[in-house]
Design a protein around this motif. Structure first.
Motif, PDB file in Angstrom:
ATOM      1  N   PHE A  80       0.828  -1.209   0.000  1.00 44.00           N
ATOM      2  CA  PHE A  80       0.000   0.000   0.000  1.00 44.00           C
ATOM      3  C   PHE A  80       0.864   1.261   0.000  1.00 44.00           C
ATOM      4  CE2 PHE A  80      -3.610  -2.626   1.708  1.00 44.00           C
ATOM      5  CZ  PHE A  80      -4.486  -2.345   0.671  1.00 44.00           C
ATOM      6  N   GLN A  81       1.985   1.221   0.713  1.00 41.94           N
ATOM      7  CA  GLN A  81       2.862   2.386   0.747  1.00 41.94           C
ATOM      8  C   GLN A  81       3.428   2.678  -0.645  1.00 41.94           C
ATOM      9  OE1 GLN A  81       3.209   4.467   3.188  1.00 41.94           O
ATOM     10  NE2 GLN A  81       4.760   5.771   2.265  1.00 41.94           N
ATOM     11  N   LYS A  82       3.794   1.623  -1.348  1.00 42.43           N
ATOM     12  CA  LYS A  82       4.317   1.793  -2.707  1.00 42.43           C
ATOM     13  C   LYS A  82       3.243   2.406  -3.619  1.00 42.43           C
ATOM     14  CE  LYS A  82       7.116  -1.371  -4.045  1.00 42.43           C
ATOM     15  NZ  LYS A  82       7.706  -2.664  -4.531  1.00 42.43           N
ATOM     16  N   ARG A  83       2.017   1.907  -3.499  1.00 42.80           N
ATOM     17  CA  ARG A  83       0.910   2.445  -4.307  1.00 42.80           C
ATOM     18  C   ARG A  83       0.605   3.894  -3.921  1.00 42.80           C
ATOM     19  NH1 ARG A  83      -3.878  -1.796  -3.805  1.00 42.80           N
ATOM     20  NH2 ARG A  83      -4.952  -0.092  -4.904  1.00 42.80           N
ATOM     21  N   LYS A  84       0.656   4.172  -2.639  1.00 40.12           N
ATOM     22  CA  LYS A  84       0.390   5.529  -2.159  1.00 40.12           C
ATOM     23  C   LYS A  84       1.408   6.512  -2.736  1.00 40.12           C
ATOM     24  CE  LYS A  84       0.905   8.914   1.194  1.00 40.12           C
ATOM     25  NZ  LYS A  84       2.074   9.710   1.587  1.00 40.12           N
ATOM     26  N   GLU A  85       2.673   6.133  -2.733  1.00 39.11           N
ATOM     27  CA  GLU A  85       3.727   7.008  -3.240  1.00 39.11           C
ATOM     28  C   GLU A  85       3.589   7.256  -4.735  1.00 39.11           C
ATOM     29  OE1 GLU A  85       7.256   5.057  -1.959  1.00 39.11           O
ATOM     30  OE2 GLU A  85       6.996   5.656   0.149  1.00 39.11           O
ATOM     31  N   MET A  86       2.997   6.313  -5.444  1.00 41.58           N
ATOM     32  CA  MET A  86       2.771   6.482  -6.877  1.00 41.58           C
ATOM     33  C   MET A  86       1.537   7.339  -7.156  1.00 41.58           C
ATOM     34  SD  MET A  86       5.149   4.914  -8.604  1.00 41.58           S
ATOM     35  CE  MET A  86       4.423   4.691 -10.226  1.00 41.58           C
ATOM     36  N   ALA A  87       0.565   7.327  -6.268  1.00 42.39           N
ATOM     37  CA  ALA A  87      -0.734   7.939  -6.556  1.00 42.39           C
ATOM     38  C   ALA A  87      -0.984   9.277  -5.869  1.00 42.39           C
ATOM     39  CB  ALA A  87      -1.852   6.970  -6.162  1.00 42.39           C
ATOM     40  N   ALA A 107       0.340  12.892  -3.983  1.00 39.79           N
ATOM     41  CA  ALA A 107       1.426  13.868  -4.059  1.00 39.79           C
ATOM     42  C   ALA A 107       2.415  13.686  -2.907  1.00 39.79           C
ATOM     43  CB  ALA A 107       0.862  15.289  -4.036  1.00 39.79           C
ATOM     44  N   LYS A 108       3.686  13.860  -3.222  1.00 39.43           N
ATOM     45  CA  LYS A 108       4.775  13.635  -2.277  1.00 39.43           C
ATOM     46  C   LYS A 108       4.602  14.443  -0.991  1.00 39.43           C
ATOM     47  CE  LYS A 108       9.838  13.989  -2.041  1.00 39.43           C
ATOM     48  NZ  LYS A 108      11.053  14.388  -2.798  1.00 39.43           N
ATOM     49  N   GLY A 109       4.066  15.650  -1.127  1.00 43.97           N
ATOM     50  CA  GLY A 109       3.939  16.532   0.028  1.00 43.97           C
ATOM     51  C   GLY A 109       2.958  16.041   1.073  1.00 43.97           C
ATOM     52  N   GLN A 110       2.019  15.171   0.700  1.00 41.39           N
ATOM     53  CA  GLN A 110       1.060  14.636   1.669  1.00 41.39           C
ATOM     54  C   GLN A 110       1.645  13.339   2.229  1.00 41.39           C
ATOM     55  OE1 GLN A 110      -3.001  14.117   0.263  1.00 41.39           O
ATOM     56  NE2 GLN A 110      -3.753  14.704   2.281  1.00 41.39           N
ATOM     57  N   LYS A 111       2.601  13.525   3.134  1.00 42.37           N
ATOM     58  CA  LYS A 111       3.370  12.403   3.661  1.00 42.37           C
ATOM     59  C   LYS A 111       2.579  11.664   4.735  1.00 42.37           C
ATOM     60  CE  LYS A 111       7.547  15.126   2.861  1.00 42.37           C
ATOM     61  NZ  LYS A 111       8.642  15.888   3.473  1.00 42.37           N
ATOM     62  N   ASN A 112       3.062  10.464   5.066  1.00 34.70           N
ATOM     63  CA  ASN A 112       2.510   9.743   6.214  1.00 34.70           C
ATOM     64  C   ASN A 112       3.650   9.346   7.141  1.00 34.70           C
ATOM     65  OD1 ASN A 112       2.924   7.947   3.810  1.00 34.70           O
ATOM     66  ND2 ASN A 112       2.572   6.317   5.307  1.00 34.70           N
ATOM     67  N   LEU A 113       3.417   9.529   8.432  1.00 37.76           N
ATOM     68  CA  LEU A 113       4.458   9.263   9.422  1.00 37.76           C
ATOM     69  C   LEU A 113       4.811   7.784   9.486  1.00 37.76           C
ATOM     70  CD1 LEU A 113       6.283  10.284  11.704  1.00 37.76           C
ATOM     71  CD2 LEU A 113       4.341  10.044  13.273  1.00 37.76           C
ATOM     72  N   PHE A 114       3.785   6.941   9.499  1.00 42.91           N
ATOM     73  CA  PHE A 114       3.992   5.495   9.612  1.00 42.91           C
ATOM     74  C   PHE A 114       3.508   4.793   8.344  1.00 42.91           C
ATOM     75  CE2 PHE A 114       2.855   6.964  13.956  1.00 42.91           C
ATOM     76  CZ  PHE A 114       4.087   6.761  14.562  1.00 42.91           C
ATOM     77  N   PRO A 115       4.263   3.823   7.842  1.00 42.56           N
ATOM     78  CA  PRO A 115       3.764   2.993   6.731  1.00 42.56           C
ATOM     79  C   PRO A 115       2.871   1.880   7.284  1.00 42.56           C
ATOM     80  CG  PRO A 115       5.997   2.355   7.277  1.00 42.56           C
ATOM     81  CD  PRO A 115       5.648   3.489   8.205  1.00 42.56           C
ATOM     82  N   TYR A 138      -1.084   0.850   7.542  1.00 43.11           N
ATOM     83  CA  TYR A 138      -2.369   1.153   6.911  1.00 43.11           C
ATOM     84  C   TYR A 138      -3.512   0.570   7.751  1.00 43.11           C
ATOM     85  CZ  TYR A 138      -0.056   3.346   3.079  1.00 43.11           C
ATOM     86  OH  TYR A 138       0.699   4.228   2.337  1.00 43.11           O
ATOM     87  N   ILE A 139      -4.340   1.474   8.228  1.00 45.85           N
ATOM     88  CA  ILE A 139      -5.393   1.102   9.169  1.00 45.85           C
ATOM     89  C   ILE A 139      -6.500   0.319   8.459  1.00 45.85           C
ATOM     90  CG2 ILE A 139      -6.487   3.363   8.866  1.00 45.85           C
ATOM     91  CD1 ILE A 139      -7.435   3.169  11.781  1.00 45.85           C
ATOM     92  N   ASP A 140      -6.969  -0.720   9.139  1.00 44.68           N
ATOM     93  CA  ASP A 140      -8.068  -1.536   8.625  1.00 44.68           C
ATOM     94  C   ASP A 140      -9.329  -1.347   9.466  1.00 44.68           C
ATOM     95  OD1 ASP A 140      -9.096  -3.603   6.838  1.00 44.68           O
ATOM     96  OD2 ASP A 140      -9.105  -4.890   8.609  1.00 44.68           O
ATOM     97  N   LYS A 141      -9.152  -1.268  10.791  1.00 40.90           N
ATOM     98  CA  LYS A 141     -10.284  -1.007  11.676  1.00 40.90           C
ATOM     99  C   LYS A 141      -9.756  -0.409  12.983  1.00 40.90           C
ATOM    100  CE  LYS A 141     -10.350  -5.641  13.773  1.00 40.90           C
ATOM    101  NZ  LYS A 141     -11.169  -6.810  14.128  1.00 40.90           N
ATOM    102  N   ALA A 142     -10.670   0.174  13.760  1.00 43.02           N
ATOM    103  CA  ALA A 142     -10.281   0.796  15.022  1.00 43.02           C
ATOM    104  C   ALA A 142     -11.454   0.774  15.988  1.00 43.02           C
ATOM    105  CB  ALA A 142      -9.820   2.234  14.792  1.00 43.02           C
ATOM    106  N   VAL A 143     -11.137   0.588  17.254  1.00 43.37           N
ATOM    107  CA  VAL A 143     -12.139   0.637  18.316  1.00 43.37           C
ATOM    108  C   VAL A 143     -11.539   1.390  19.495  1.00 43.37           C
ATOM    109  CG1 VAL A 143     -13.578  -0.679  19.916  1.00 43.37           C
ATOM    110  CG2 VAL A 143     -13.179  -1.553  17.599  1.00 43.37           C
ATOM    111  N   ASN A 144     -12.183   2.455  19.872  1.00 41.67           N
ATOM    112  CA  ASN A 144     -11.757   3.304  20.979  1.00 41.67           C
ATOM    113  C   ASN A 144     -10.294   3.733  20.818  1.00 41.67           C
ATOM    114  OD1 ASN A 144     -12.081   4.831  23.249  1.00 41.67           O
ATOM    115  ND2 ASN A 144     -11.885   3.146  24.691  1.00 41.67           N
ATOM    116  N   VAL A 169      -3.773  -3.512   8.148  1.00 38.40           N
ATOM    117  CA  VAL A 169      -4.234  -4.443   7.115  1.00 38.40           C
ATOM    118  C   VAL A 169      -3.588  -5.822   7.237  1.00 38.40           C
ATOM    119  CG1 VAL A 169      -4.876  -2.669   5.446  1.00 38.40           C
ATOM    120  CG2 VAL A 169      -2.493  -3.497   5.525  1.00 38.40           C
ATOM    121  N   GLU A 170      -2.551  -5.919   8.079  1.00 36.63           N
ATOM    122  CA  GLU A 170      -1.907  -7.213   8.305  1.00 36.63           C
ATOM    123  C   GLU A 170      -2.355  -7.853   9.617  1.00 36.63           C
ATOM    124  OE1 GLU A 170       2.309  -6.686   7.895  1.00 36.63           O
ATOM    125  OE2 GLU A 170       2.082  -5.572   6.020  1.00 36.63           O
TER     126      GLU A 170
END
Length: 427
Positions: A7-14, A16-24, A26-32, A38-39
């Motif tokens: 997903f990180q590779k796809r994100k970097e291709m799709a 813009a570089k300036g909209q960075k992410n701190l952690f590679p 990728y969230i799948d779900k969250a509770v509280n 995704v893994e």
């Protein structure tokens, strides 16, 4: 297959570089206060989306409010066909802010709130200039970047910025910047550079966000308000990050016993649904003839925010923020007592908690390298943290105010463990 890397590779291709992410990651779900990627790996969230999910991820009351609204309609534009929820939310905000006889305007983001607060201040005062502070952060639009008192990475390559913006020091005791230093700089500015009668507003974060979670001294904010009143200058409190119970009150300025003229609100207002607001004195707010935007005050945002207010009150999250702050600070101060030359400061305003890393006990020698290593390593062990500060040497903790206390302690133990391990390698 490593899905995060894919997903990180796809994100970097799709994207813009300036909209960075701190952690590679990728969230799948969250509770509280827990996130699963995704893994299937689980993380303790001590970021809350930068103080957004104050009432936690997927709170049942918020989700029910959103589902109920989605079954009715998602958009009509507040400026065309209004709806009851917007009126109800404005009425509640007008009551919650420490301002008598307030009115509200709805927008989408914190930056839009700040932009419009400045527009309103200029419309009311008929003045053209604004004073902000070194170390401040007010958003990424052009005016907001001009107001922001931190150059890299936000302002680099985007100048020149709007004229009529002046910066003065924010009082920080550890940096030998006193209340008197800051106020004297303001007075000198009036003598040397700009007349106070040209200043429409002073904008300040009661607790600086990106600048390092530095807390404005009570005396300073009170005297600043007096100066503003003397010269007919409006005081804007930027509560985009400090608002909605984060500091142990609905708004941080409540700790100071003053009445600002305008408050900007965003982030935690709707718990992840884009919504912001400017709330101010009635006569000030009504001075601007044209305000708003296509999506400002969306039905989903208003319903979510109404539910957020209910949750904060019903679950007593202001007091909960104070408890979270005490547990965190007690833990981190114990660590500071062991490494006083490496941990310069542990501070908090409610559940805005900071730990500042330095070298050789010298605040002029920030340790941004160890800060980055700590954040990277704790993320590998299942805890998400953010940095801040002019030199990136401060870790900020912003857990959801609904976090289970055992989960908070689990996260703090991991942070403690990583800091001890990394310090032992560098001593």
């Amino acid at each position: 297959m490593n899905k995060n890397k894919e997903f990180q590779k796809r994100k970097e291709m799709a994207i813009a570089k300036g909209q960075k992410n701190l952690f590679p990651i990728y969230i799948d779900k969250a509770v509280n206060a827990e996130i699963w990627d995704v893994e299937g790996s689980r993380y303790i969230d001590l970021c809350a989306g930068i103080a957004v999910t104050n009432v936690g991820h997927n709170h049942p009351k918020i989700m029910n409010a959103l589902k109920g609204q989605m079954n009715e309609f998602t958009h009509s534009c507040l400026m065309i066909n209004p709806y009851k929820s917007a009126i109800e939310l404005a009425e509640k905000l007008n009551e919650l802010v420490p301002i008598k006889y307030a009115k509200t305007v709805f927008l989408n983001s914190g930056a839009e709130a700040v932009e419009n607060a400045v527009k309103i201040a200029k419309a009311f005062t008929k003045r053209s200039s604004v004073i902000s502070f070194v170390g401040s952060f007010h958003g990424r639009t052009h005016m907001c970047l001009g107001l922001t008192g931190k150059f890299s990475p936000y302002k680099e390559g985007f100048g020149p910025f709007p004229s009529g913006i002046y910066h003065i020091p924010f009082p920080i005791e550890n940096y030998n910047l006193t209340t008197e230093n800051s106020l004297n700089t303001l007075k000198d500015l009036f003598k040397s550079t700009v007349k106070p009668t040209e200043i429409a507003a002073v904008i300040i974060e009661p607790v600086q966000g990106e600048g390092g979670f530095h807390i404005a001294p009570k005396k300073f904010l009170q005297e600043l308000k007096e100066i503003c009143d003397d010269y007919g200058i409006l005081l804007i409190c930027d509560e985009v990050q400090t608002g909605f119970a984060r500091t142990g009150a609905f708004f941080a300025v409540e700790h100071y016993g003053i009445e600002p003229d305008i408050i900007t609100i965003g982030k935690g207002l709707a718990n992840g649904i884009p919504l912001s607001a400017v709330v101010g004195k009635k006569e000030v707010m009504d001075a601007a003839e044209s305000l708003g935007g296509t999506f400002g005050g969306s039905p989903l945002g208003c319903q979510s925010a109404l539910a957020v207010i209910d949750v904060i009150n019903e679950e007593d999250l202001c007091n909960r923020a104070l408890k979270i702050g005490k547990i965190s600070v007690d833990n981190l101060k114990r660590l500071q007592s062991i490494y006083p030359d490496r941990i310069g400061s542990v501070r908090n305003s409610g559940a805005m908690i900071a730990i500042e890393f330095i070298k050789d006990g010298d605040f002029k020698n920030p340790d941004s390298e160890i800060t980055k290593k700590i954040i990277d390593e704790v993320s590998k062990r299942g805890v998400l943290l953010l940095s801040c500060g002019m030199d990136g040497n401060i870790i900020r903790l912003l857990p959801p105010l609904t976090i289970e206390l055992d989960l908070l302690r689990e996260g703090l133990d991991i942070v403690d463990e990583v800091i001890v391990e990394l310090f032992s390698k560098t001593i």
